[in-house]
Write an enzyme that holds these catalytic residues in place. Structure first.
Site, PDB file in Angstrom:
ATOM      1  N   HIS A   1      -4.550   6.043  -1.317  1.00 26.85           N
ATOM      2  CA  HIS A   1      -5.105   6.031   0.040  1.00 26.85           C
ATOM      3  C   HIS A   1      -4.028   6.290   1.097  1.00 26.85           C
ATOM      4  CE1 HIS A   1      -8.989   5.610   1.736  1.00 26.85           C
ATOM      5  NE2 HIS A   1      -8.944   4.360   2.132  1.00 26.85           N
TER       6      HIS A   1
ATOM      7  N   ASN B   1      -9.790   1.764   7.998  1.00 26.84           N
ATOM      8  CA  ASN B   1     -11.152   1.769   8.530  1.00 26.84           C
ATOM      9  C   ASN B   1     -11.227   1.709  10.050  1.00 26.84           C
ATOM     10  OD1 ASN B   1     -11.701   1.741   5.826  1.00 26.84           O
ATOM     11  ND2 ASN B   1     -12.753  -0.218   5.816  1.00 26.84           N
TER      12      ASN B   1
ATOM     13  N   TYR C   1       0.811  -1.223   0.000  1.00 21.67           N
ATOM     14  CA  TYR C   1       0.000   0.000   0.000  1.00 21.67           C
ATOM     15  C   TYR C   1       0.846   1.277   0.000  1.00 21.67           C
ATOM     16  CZ  TYR C   1      -3.675  -3.215   1.432  1.00 21.67           C
ATOM     17  OH  TYR C   1      -4.563  -4.249   1.495  1.00 21.67           O
TER      18      TYR C   1
ATOM     19  N   ASN D   1     -13.687   6.425   5.122  1.00 20.93           N
ATOM     20  CA  ASN D   1     -13.826   5.495   6.246  1.00 20.93           C
ATOM     21  C   ASN D   1     -12.851   5.749   7.385  1.00 20.93           C
ATOM     22  OD1 ASN D   1     -16.046   4.094   5.233  1.00 20.93           O
ATOM     23  ND2 ASN D   1     -14.741   2.793   3.969  1.00 20.93           N
TER      24      ASN D   1
ATOM     25  N   TYR E   1      -5.054  -0.324   9.878  1.00 20.10           N
ATOM     26  CA  TYR E   1      -5.698  -0.180   8.583  1.00 20.10           C
ATOM     27  C   TYR E   1      -6.686   0.977   8.667  1.00 20.10           C
ATOM     28  CZ  TYR E   1      -3.362  -4.309   6.905  1.00 20.10           C
ATOM     29  OH  TYR E   1      -2.392  -5.190   6.530  1.00 20.10           O
TER      30      TYR E   1
END
EC number: 3.1.1.29
Length: 185
Positions: free
Chosen positions: A19, A67, A14, A113, A65
């Site tokens: 993001h 969320n 990631y 989120n 993470y």
């Protein structure tokens, strides 16, 4: 004391995704203050601390993470007794063109989120530094879009935006938020 949070997802896969623009930005800002991150399992984050002009700055990258970012934020906020007005969250925003930056205090989460998670534990009266990553094209799924890597031109544009944030971050320390907002736009 300031708490500065960069939102993103842990893991090399990631690292340079849309993001993770919050992680990319906070690493650059912390580096400017010669501060490096270490893992703090009790806070569910990587944390870096420094003092500048007599003011303590705590930088965090949640390892929960995206969320579940609120879990990390509430633990650090509670431990250090930091008021929401002294919390700054840096995050990606698909409603802004790539590289565009907006600063605001309070407000909605725009469907993000990570912000929803933070709002759920501390409310929404904190500061946000929103970095535009653009909108998906051709009916591409939003989740797929934000979890994909930047193209080279997009990455260069985003890094220029992050440079503007980094070079003007001292204005936040001086509590010149309106000037910061104008300089990064």
């Amino acid at each position: 004391m300031l708490l500065v949070i960069g939102l993103g997802n842990p893991g090399k896969e990631y690292q340079y995704t849309r993001h993770n623009v919050g992680f990319i930005a906070i690493e650059k800002i912390a580096n400017q203050y010669n501060s490096s991150f270490s893992t703090k399992k009790k806070f569910n984050c990587e944390i870096a601390e420094t003092i500048s002009d007599g003011q303590k700055i705590i930088f965090i990258k949640p390892t929960t993470y995206m969320n579940l970012s609120g879990k990390s934020v509430i633990s650090v906020k509670t431990y250090y007794n930091i008021y929401p007005a002294k919390i700054f969250v840096i995050h990606d925003d698909i409603d802004l063109d790539t590289g565009r930056i907006k600063f605001k205090t309070g407000g909605g989460n725009g469907g993000h989120n990570g912000l929803k998670s933070i709002d759920g534990v501390i409310g929404n009266n904190y500061n946000r530094i929103r970095i535009g990553v653009g909108r998906p094209q051709n009916n591409q799924d939003v989740a797929d879009y934000v979890l994909n890597h930047f193209s080279k031109p997009e990455y260069e544009t985003v890094m220029q935006a992050i440079d503007r944030i980094t070079s003007n971050f001292g204005l936040i320390l001086e509590n010149k938020l309106e000037e910061f907002k104008n300089k990064i736009a």
